[in-house]
Enzyme design. Structure first.
Site, short mmCIF file in Angstrom:
data_model
loop_
_atom_site.label_atom_id
_atom_site.label_comp_id
_atom_site.label_asym_id
_atom_site.label_seq_id
_atom_site.Cartn_x
_atom_site.Cartn_y
_atom_site.Cartn_z
N ASP A 153 1.18 -1.12 0.05
CA ASP A 153 -0.14 -0.02 -0.19
C ASP A 153 1.07 1.39 -0.03
O ASP A 153 1.62 1.51 0.82
CB ASP A 153 -1.05 -0.04 1.12
N ASP A 179 -2.97 2.19 -6.17
CA ASP A 179 -1.97 2.61 -4.99
C ASP A 179 -1.87 1.27 -4.10
O ASP A 179 -1.23 1.44 -3.14
CB ASP A 179 -2.21 3.81 -4.42
N GLU A 180 -2.22 0.08 -4.83
CA GLU A 180 -1.96 -1.15 -3.83
C GLU A 180 -2.07 -2.17 -4.70
O GLU A 180 -2.52 -2.22 -5.91
CB GLU A 180 -3.12 -0.90 -2.69
#
Length: 341
Positions: free
Chosen positions: A9, A106-107
């Protein structure tokens, strides 16, 4: 050798990307959103940790954010730059082996075989930082649920492990909405039944919740409280479930015709996104937020999957017709729900 799930993350992703090109802002409260002008309407898309300490987070209106954190530096959102940075990160992760599942810009999850899970997690962090300049937190778990919850506990730029051996110790006293998948409304319903913590939920017979939440969701909630998650880590290419565009008006719209014109413009933008992604829409949803911040949606299912402008635009206008439009409108949005292969 053990098999673990890693959840990677990126830390304060949007702000972190901006700090790469504005290093002089490191350590300052930075807020990204809209045009970067806090006197205009818009919401925060990304907040630095320094800004979050003032009670500002993603989704906070820009004007509210400026009042809470008057010393903040405001920057305009730059979607294309963030997408490019995300692609760089996912490309770097793909170089490390294992099974990589991208779940957002974003992960990502990684399924890896390792002799030292913590060292592997730190290797991931170093590699991402060296390749992109960005920091990430890594959660280690024996399934995706536990790995995702673990990464949140590792922030910022840390590593945390959550698995069957420490699940009860870490999670038992947490409120039910600490579980991924339990929202505010569900937590309130559970609390009304005397179920306030994860431990309370884990002790609840599955049949007790089936009546209120349904034969699938009720037992699933109890399983969630035990940390169970059978979903696999898949390396199938990430495909968005929808494409949407929306606009916040600096002055409320009061007449229907300007609203229709905006819906047409947004629908055409969505069709361009569909064409660029080579996807088809099956349903069109319109979002309306009025001057009192009440937000509602209505949708229309298309006669056939398409990315053509005419039927998408017509469906968006039909969806707009379902709103009373008896109050000034501050935001309009059009979203195309995609055909899933």
């Amino acid at each position: 050798m053990e098999r673990v799930v890693l959840h990677i993350d990126l830390d304060q992703f949007i702000v972190a990307v901006e700090l790469l090109r504005h290093p002089e802002l490191v350590g300052k409260p930075v807020l990204v959103g809209g045009s970067g002008d806090p006197t205009q309407r818009g919401v925060v898309a990304g907040a630095s940790y320094e800004a979050r300490a003032h009670g500002v987070k993603s989704g906070t209106p820009l004007r509210t954010a400026a009042a809470r954190c008057p010393e903040a530096v405001f920057l305009p959102a730059d979607r294309e730059t963030y997408l490019a940075a995300s692609a760089d990160v996912m490309g770097a992760l793909g170089e490390l082996g294992g099974i990589l599942e991208v779940v957002g810009w974003d992960e990502a999850f990684m399924l890896v075989d390792t002799e030292d899970a913590v060292e592997t997690a730190r290797l991931v962090q170093r590699h991402v930082r060296e390749r992109t300049g960005l920091n990430c937190s890594v959660g280690i778990g024996d399934n995706k649920l536990r790995a995702k919850l673990a990464s949140a506990r590792g922030k910022p730029a840390g590593v945390f492990r959550l698995d069957v051996t420490n699940w009860v110790e870490v999670m038992a006293d947490q409120p039910t909405d600490a579980l991924q998948g339990v929202g505010t409304k569900t937590a309130k319903k559970l609390a009304a039944r005397g179920i306030a913590t994860v431990a309370d939920l884990a002790r609840t017979p599955m049949a007790d919740l089936a009546g209120e939440f349904g034969p699938n969701i009720g037992p699933w909630l109890v399983a969630l409280a035990h940390g169970y998650d059978s979903s696999p880590v898949s390396d199938e290419p990430f495909r968005a479930r929808s494409h949407g565009r929306e606009v916040t008006f600096q002055r409320d719209l009061r007449e229907v015709e300007p609203m229709r014109a905006e819906i047409t413009r947004l629908a055409r933008q969505v069709c361009a996104d569909l064409a660029a992604d080579d996807t088809l829409a099956r349903r069109v949803v319109v979002k309306v937020r009025d001057s009192r911040f009440a937000t509602h949606t209505h949708g229309v299912t298309l006669a056939a999957p398409t990315r053509d402008v005419e039927p998408v635009e017509a469906a968006a206008q039909q969806a707009l017709d379902k709103f009373p439009l008896d109050r000034p409108v501050r935001l309009l949005g059009v979203r195309a729900e995609l055909v899933r292969e």
